[in-house]
Enzyme design. Sequence first.
Site, short mmCIF file in Angstrom:
data_model
loop_
_atom_site.label_atom_id
_atom_site.label_comp_id
_atom_site.label_asym_id
_atom_site.label_seq_id
_atom_site.Cartn_x
_atom_site.Cartn_y
_atom_site.Cartn_z
N GLU A 1 75.72 -10.92 -34.57
CA GLU A 1 76.73 -10.36 -35.46
C GLU A 1 76.68 -11.10 -36.80
OE1 GLU A 1 79.96 -8.02 -33.31
OE2 GLU A 1 80.67 -10.05 -33.55
N GLY B 1 86.02 -2.10 -35.18
CA GLY B 1 86.93 -1.06 -35.66
C GLY B 1 86.72 0.32 -35.03
N HIS C 1 82.90 -15.46 -30.79
CA HIS C 1 82.99 -14.44 -31.84
C HIS C 1 83.28 -15.13 -33.17
CE1 HIS C 1 84.57 -11.16 -34.28
NE2 HIS C 1 83.84 -10.36 -33.51
P1 PGA Z 1 83.19 -4.23 -36.79
O1 PGA Z 1 83.43 -5.54 -35.92
O2 PGA Z 1 82.45 -3.24 -35.94
O3 PGA Z 1 84.58 -3.75 -37.15
O4 PGA Z 1 82.39 -4.63 -37.99
C1 PGA Z 1 82.46 -6.00 -35.02
C2 PGA Z 1 82.99 -7.19 -34.25
O5 PGA Z 1 83.79 -7.96 -34.78
O6 PGA Z 1 82.61 -7.41 -33.09
#
Ligand code: PGA
Length: 233
Positions: free
Chosen positions: A153, A217, A85
């Site tokens: 991501e 989130g 991540h």
């Molecule tokens: P987010 O985070 O949906 O709050 O943007 C995604 C993640 O870190 O996997």
Amino acid sequence: MKIIVGNWKMNGNPELLGQILDNLSKIKTNNKIILCVPYTMLCIGNKNVDIGAQDVSKYESGAYTGQVSAKMAFESGAKYTIVGHSESREYCGITNSDVHDKVKQAIKNNLIPIICVGETESERNLKKTDVIIIKELHECIHDIVGNFIVAYEPRWAIGAGITPSIKDIKYIHNLIYNELKSMGYNKIPILYGAGVSGKNSKDIMSIPHVDGVLVGGASLKIENFMPIIESVN
Ligand code: PGA
């Protein structure tokens, strides 16, 4: 059927997990729901929800104070684990080579790794996104045998409440799909993560080669998570 993964990061507590598991156990869904929780909350999920860890050690066992092995996560109920991540790359200095070792440990110990790839803001501005993602795929996944999931991501969008355009997500998912195919990996689920909400989840999951979403989130409150789950079937 889509794969919807919640990433709780360093949030939540057993009471909240109990409530969310309870709520999710009552719904009717064809989607696969996975909640990746802190180690202290690892447990066995329920008929609708599998539990995942957010990371595992690259080592098998031994004198690695503070670390948790893939075997331990599996024995505590996890079926999946996030690896690589962006926050662990940024704050813990995890490299692609570390991610590769973690993927191997996960698979060896019956966990399905969810391998995160994505570009930083400066890499994006320098138009290096394609090169970075292809490099991450090769360095994290080469020679891996077993089940795994890839999550795209974009690092600049995580936790920022913004997402790339549908056109951009489509382009990157197509790139990942083709690269994986050229590496001999067919049928690997590819998730999109960063800024996913009930407002954009349906459009995002309608994009070709988007097999699900990784939600940060919005996975912490049932009223935000449920619309994402219910936006597809
Ligand atoms: P987010 O985070 O949906 O709050 O943007 C995604 C993640 O870190 O996997």
